[in-house]
Structures are given as C-alpha cells and as structure tokens.
Design a protein around this motif. Structure first.
Motif, PDB file in Angstrom:
ATOM      1  N   ASN A 106       0.828  -1.217   0.000  1.00 35.17           N
ATOM      2  CA  ASN A 106       0.000   0.000   0.000  1.00 35.17           C
ATOM      3  C   ASN A 106       0.859   1.262   0.000  1.00 35.17           C
ATOM      4  OD1 ASN A 106      -2.337  -1.478  -0.047  1.00 35.17           O
ATOM      5  ND2 ASN A 106      -2.771  -1.293   2.128  1.00 35.17           N
ATOM      6  N   VAL A 107       1.926   1.252   0.765  1.00 36.07           N
ATOM      7  CA  VAL A 107       2.801   2.438   0.807  1.00 36.07           C
ATOM      8  C   VAL A 107       3.532   2.594  -0.521  1.00 36.07           C
ATOM      9  CG1 VAL A 107       4.896   3.388   1.862  1.00 36.07           C
ATOM     10  CG2 VAL A 107       3.047   2.510   3.318  1.00 36.07           C
ATOM     11  N   ILE A 108       4.063   1.503  -1.045  1.00 35.68           N
ATOM     12  CA  ILE A 108       4.812   1.568  -2.312  1.00 35.68           C
ATOM     13  C   ILE A 108       3.897   2.073  -3.430  1.00 35.68           C
ATOM     14  CG2 ILE A 108       5.867   0.070  -4.087  1.00 35.68           C
ATOM     15  CD1 ILE A 108       7.204  -1.459  -1.728  1.00 35.68           C
ATOM     16  N   ASN A 109       2.673   1.556  -3.462  1.00 34.89           N
ATOM     17  CA  ASN A 109       1.716   2.019  -4.485  1.00 34.89           C
ATOM     18  C   ASN A 109       1.318   3.467  -4.288  1.00 34.89           C
ATOM     19  OD1 ASN A 109       0.851   0.090  -6.557  1.00 34.89           O
ATOM     20  ND2 ASN A 109       0.572  -1.230  -4.781  1.00 34.89           N
ATOM     21  N   SER A 110       1.340   3.913  -3.038  1.00 32.82           N
ATOM     22  CA  SER A 110       0.963   5.306  -2.773  1.00 32.82           C
ATOM     23  C   SER A 110       2.078   6.266  -3.156  1.00 32.82           C
ATOM     24  CB  SER A 110       0.662   5.494  -1.276  1.00 32.82           C
ATOM     25  OG  SER A 110      -0.381   4.644  -0.888  1.00 32.82           O
ATOM     26  N   LEU A 111       3.332   5.800  -3.075  1.00 30.55           N
ATOM     27  CA  LEU A 111       4.456   6.717  -3.263  1.00 30.55           C
ATOM     28  C   LEU A 111       4.977   6.782  -4.697  1.00 30.55           C
ATOM     29  CD1 LEU A 111       6.787   6.095  -0.167  1.00 30.55           C
ATOM     30  CD2 LEU A 111       5.665   8.243  -0.804  1.00 30.55           C
ATOM     31  N   MET A 131       6.492  -5.835  -5.762  1.00 27.30           N
ATOM     32  CA  MET A 131       5.662  -4.725  -5.280  1.00 27.30           C
ATOM     33  C   MET A 131       6.018  -3.425  -6.009  1.00 27.30           C
ATOM     34  SD  MET A 131       5.776  -5.220  -1.210  1.00 27.30           S
ATOM     35  CE  MET A 131       5.329  -6.709  -0.382  1.00 27.30           C
ATOM     36  N   VAL A 132       7.303  -3.190  -6.178  1.00 27.03           N
ATOM     37  CA  VAL A 132       7.730  -1.951  -6.842  1.00 27.03           C
ATOM     38  C   VAL A 132       7.241  -1.953  -8.293  1.00 27.03           C
ATOM     39  CG1 VAL A 132       9.763  -0.693  -7.692  1.00 27.03           C
ATOM     40  CG2 VAL A 132       9.699  -1.533  -5.328  1.00 27.03           C
ATOM     41  N   ILE A 256       0.956   7.885   4.933  1.00 22.55           N
ATOM     42  CA  ILE A 256       0.166   6.881   5.657  1.00 22.55           C
ATOM     43  C   ILE A 256      -1.324   7.080   5.344  1.00 22.55           C
ATOM     44  CG2 ILE A 256      -0.488   6.134   8.007  1.00 22.55           C
ATOM     45  CD1 ILE A 256       2.345   5.200   7.012  1.00 22.55           C
ATOM     46  N   GLY A 257      -1.732   8.338   5.222  1.00 24.09           N
ATOM     47  CA  GLY A 257      -3.130   8.626   4.868  1.00 24.09           C
ATOM     48  C   GLY A 257      -3.456   8.081   3.482  1.00 24.09           C
ATOM     49  N   ALA A 258      -2.537   8.256   2.548  1.00 22.76           N
ATOM     50  CA  ALA A 258      -2.757   7.745   1.185  1.00 22.76           C
ATOM     51  C   ALA A 258      -2.852   6.219   1.215  1.00 22.76           C
ATOM     52  CB  ALA A 258      -1.611   8.190   0.274  1.00 22.76           C
ATOM     53  N   GLN A 263      -6.058   1.248   1.163  1.00 21.45           N
ATOM     54  CA  GLN A 263      -6.532   0.082   1.935  1.00 21.45           C
ATOM     55  C   GLN A 263      -8.064   0.095   2.048  1.00 21.45           C
ATOM     56  OE1 GLN A 263      -3.934  -1.654   4.884  1.00 21.45           O
ATOM     57  NE2 GLN A 263      -5.452  -1.302   6.468  1.00 21.45           N
ATOM     58  N   SER A 264      -8.635   1.303   2.182  1.00 16.55           N
ATOM     59  CA  SER A 264     -10.096   1.378   2.331  1.00 16.55           C
ATOM     60  C   SER A 264     -10.798   0.946   1.047  1.00 16.55           C
ATOM     61  CB  SER A 264     -10.526   2.789   2.738  1.00 16.55           C
ATOM     62  OG  SER A 264     -10.586   3.631   1.612  1.00 16.55           O
ATOM     63  N   GLN A 265     -10.099   1.122  -0.096  1.00 19.14           N
ATOM     64  CA  GLN A 265     -10.724   0.727  -1.360  1.00 19.14           C
ATOM     65  C   GLN A 265     -10.459  -0.728  -1.711  1.00 19.14           C
ATOM     66  OE1 GLN A 265     -12.905   2.334  -2.865  1.00 19.14           O
ATOM     67  NE2 GLN A 265     -12.528   4.533  -2.895  1.00 19.14           N
ATOM     68  N   ASN A 266      -9.255  -1.218  -1.371  1.00 21.07           N
ATOM     69  CA  ASN A 266      -8.959  -2.561  -1.889  1.00 21.07           C
ATOM     70  C   ASN A 266      -9.049  -3.690  -0.878  1.00 21.07           C
ATOM     71  OD1 ASN A 266      -6.541  -2.430  -0.549  1.00 21.07           O
ATOM     72  ND2 ASN A 266      -5.252  -2.252  -2.357  1.00 21.07           N
ATOM     73  N   SER A 267      -9.212  -3.386   0.409  1.00 18.73           N
ATOM     74  CA  SER A 267      -9.397  -4.508   1.340  1.00 18.73           C
ATOM     75  C   SER A 267     -10.246  -4.112   2.552  1.00 18.73           C
ATOM     76  CB  SER A 267      -8.060  -5.084   1.794  1.00 18.73           C
ATOM     77  OG  SER A 267      -7.283  -4.100   2.433  1.00 18.73           O
TER      78      SER A 267
END
Ligand code: GLU
Length: 399
Positions: A106-111, A131-132, A256-258, A263-267
């Motif tokens: 989730n963090v990698i996808n957000s950044l 993941m990257v 972290i918010g991103a 996370q709220s959308q995919n799980s």
C-alpha cells in the motif's frame, strides 16, 4: 487466451510461498518433506496472545473496525516503536494492515509512479521487486556481493542514484542473507541519503531475531531521515503469528493517509480479532521473544556447522540475524543426478526437493542465482534429519 492486466500477466507467484505450497502438497500426498522454505517460526503463538483473541471474540469484536487499525492498537504500536526503536510517531502516522506485506504494497503504491526508480540492494526478499514493479516504478538493483558481507557499499549507492530515483528499500536483519547493518554502516548510508530526496523504507521484521545485540535503527541514528522515512514491521516473526496477518507501517501522515485510502478501497480493515491479539502481543510480557531468539541462535549454530560440511556448499557469512542461511552452491553447477543437471540455485532447490525431500528456496528470485536459502525456523531434530538427507543427496551428484 484470456487477456489479463499487463502487469499481472507477467507476475510470478512469490517464490517463498510457492515453495511452501509445493511442500504442503507433497506432504498431503503422503511424502515426508521437511520444509526449510518459508520463513515461518514453528513455535505456537504464545498463550497470552491467543487468550486475548478469545476474549475479543467473546466480547463480540467481530465487526468492521477503523480501516487503518483500532486506536488501541495504534497506541500499542506507538509504544513499541518508542520502546524498541526510540522512534516517536503519532497515531495518524501509523497504518495497520493484513501483514507487513500489505502495508508495504500500500505504501509503495501510494508513493511511486511510472517512470520512477526504486533501489533494492540485492540479495533481497522476493516480494520487494514485485511490489515496486506493480506500482509502475522500475527496480534498480544494487548488488551487494559476498565480498562486502552482502552489505550495501555507500559508493555503489551513490552511483545508483539518478534524477529518477525516488526510493530505496532497506532490510536489516536481511532476508535472505541474515546480514545486520551496524551503527557505523548505517551512519554512512544516512549521510548519503540525507543529500537526496529519496523515500527511505526500512523493513524491520526480523529486528528481534538478532545474535549480536540490539539492531540499530537508521531513523534513530539519523532522525532527519524520519521525515522521508517509512518503518515497516510485522508481528509474524517476533510473536510466531504468521497466520494472523498483522503488520504495520509508520511514516509521514500524508503517505500513511494515502496508504489508508488505498486500503479502504482494496481490502478494508485488518482482521478485528487479530488486532486485539496484537495489542496483547506488543504490550504484554516480552519474555517469549527472547526465548525464541535464543532457540534460533542454537539452530543457527547447528545449521552453520552442517552446511560447512556439505561438499559444494559454501557459506559466505554466518547470519547475524533473521533465521536464514544463504549458502553459495555454484560449485555444484554442471553436476547432475538422475538426468537432472544443476545450473543455478533454483535447480539445486528442485534437486534437493526431489532427491532429499527437503524444501528450500532457490536464490534466483532473491537476485542471487548462485545461492539457495534455508530457513532454520524449524526444530533442531528436523534440521538434523534435513541435513543428513541433503548430505546423502549431494553424494549422488556426478559429472
Ligand atoms: N517472508 C517470509 C519468507 O521470506 C514468509 C513468506 C513470504 O511472504 O515471503 O519466507
């Protein structure tokens, strides 16, 4: 042929989990396979943690929770980060996920985005690169050869950074090499990283399985990195909780918010009961953590001694942390048994599964095809039998 998403179509399954699944299938078929594959402590989850889960169930904590984790668990994580790493985080700088893997993804996808580069020092855990790549960014591997003790050379780091580089993934103690960075080495890396605007990701999941004292933390050594740093950790290894799936990330609240929105959308929220168990794990008495680490140390001694006696296996380093040995098996390449020729780490792992009924993970997906990885998160008895079998199997190899 069904047309899949381009990135998913070329995605391989995780090599560690694939090896684990194959060994389980063979055992289900009645074949006595010993697993030295996935990094999964064989200890049961401590009773106090299970009791907390039973209590949570009895109290009806079976509903949705806050997506990024319940406030009580975030508080427990804040205290843990302070106690173990001397790092201060606010609750809105923490996300709890279904395992550290999900927090990382989730963090990698957000950044990161298409066109970005992310540095991964290798050998590295198999899932970092996947993941990257799924985020659209490109992986920039920086080899850390045996001769440097598998440690990232600061000069090599400098050379790898381009105007497109946006992040780096560090992992100490390392999966798969067991290497631990000491304070001096981290200080040098920090000096270089401070001059960049790279996101510095620190995967700390093996921090408590360390054989030479506490593992220093990069963001404690250089607090200025904290502003562009992400801490990742998990309860899986420390508390023998692999199946519970609780991991977390801590970092600047925008990131972290991103990750929380994703996370709220995919799980959605991590498992509610597991979150209550995690509070107990992190805040209760920590004695069993040390006990497990001591047992891993005894197993390490056994494994190192046995590997050194196997012809064709060369152990470049004694692991200082985690529970993996990463021997170089390239001397075996070119040899064969039963029509099977050994050409790389993956072929050696396949040979050992076939001939010795011992499941290991080939080094190819760790970006180290001269190696195989053996997890010693299993009993000394099983390890002894596994090495007896490996020794016998290797004797069958010929030109
Ligand atoms: N991280 C562990 C390993 O490397 C568990 C399996 C996985 O998720 O990779 O074996």
């Amino acid at each position: 042929m069904i047309k899949l998403n381009r990135k998913i179509a070329r995605l391989k399954p995780s090599a560690t989990l694939a090896a684990d699944a194959r060994a389980k299938e063979l055992r289900a078929a009645g074949i006595d396979v010993i697993s030295l594959d996935a990094g999964e402590p064989d200890f049961d989850t401590p009773e106090r943690i299970k009791a907390a889960a039973r209590k949570a169930l009895a109290e009806g904590h079976t509903k949705y929770t806050a997506v990024s984790g319940i406030p009580e668990l975030k508080n427990a994580i804040r205290s843990k980060l302070k106690r173990d790493n001397q790092l201060d985080y606010d609750a809105n700088e923490i996300i709890v996920s279904a395992g550290c893997k999900q927090a990382e993804a989730n963090v990698i996808n957000s950044l990161f985005d298409d066109g970005d580069e992310v540095i991964i020092p290798t050998p590295a855990w198999v899932s970092f690169s996947a993941m990257v790549e799924l985020s659209g960014a490109q992986v920039k591997y920086v080899p850390c050869p045996e001769s440097t003790g598998f440690l990232l050379d600061p000069e090599a780091l400098k050379r790898a950074i381009t105007p497109h580089t946006r992040g780096i993934m560090l992992n100490s103690p390392s999966n798969p090499t067991g290497t631990v960075y000491h304070t001096g080495q981290l200080t040098e890396l920090a000096r270089i990283l401070l001059e960049t605007d790279l996101w510095v990701m620190s995967d700390d999941v093996y921090e408590h399985i360390s054989y030479d004292g506490p593992v220093p933390h990069l963001f404690h050594i250089e607090p200025q990195l904290r502003g562009k740093g992400i801490v990742f950790n998990s309860l899986s290894k420390t508390y023998a909780m692999t199946g519970w799936r609780v991991g977390f990330a801590a970092g600047p609240k925008e990131v972290i918010g991103a990750a929380g929105r994703l996370q709220s959308q995919n799980s959605g929220n991590p498992n509610s009961v597991a979150q209550f168990a995690a509070i107990e794990a992190l805040t209760g008495p920590q004695d069993e953590v040390k006990k497990m680490a001591e047992e891993f140390r005894a197993r390490r001694e056994l494994v190192v001694e046995r590997i050194r006696k196997i012809p064709g296996f060369r152990l470049p380093n004694v692991p200082s942390g985690a529970f993996y040995a990463f021997p170089n098996v390239s001397e075996l390449f070119g040899l064969s048994a039963a029509g099977r020729k050994l050409t790389d780490g993956d072929s050696v792992a396949a040979f050992l599964l076939e001939e010795a009924k011992v499941s290991t993970v080939g080094g190819n997906d760790f970006n180290a095809p001269d190696h195989i990885r053996l997890s010693y998160a299993t009993s000394r008895e099983k390890l002894t039998t596994a090495f007896d079998r490996i020794e016998q199997a290797v004797k069958k190899l010929g030109k």
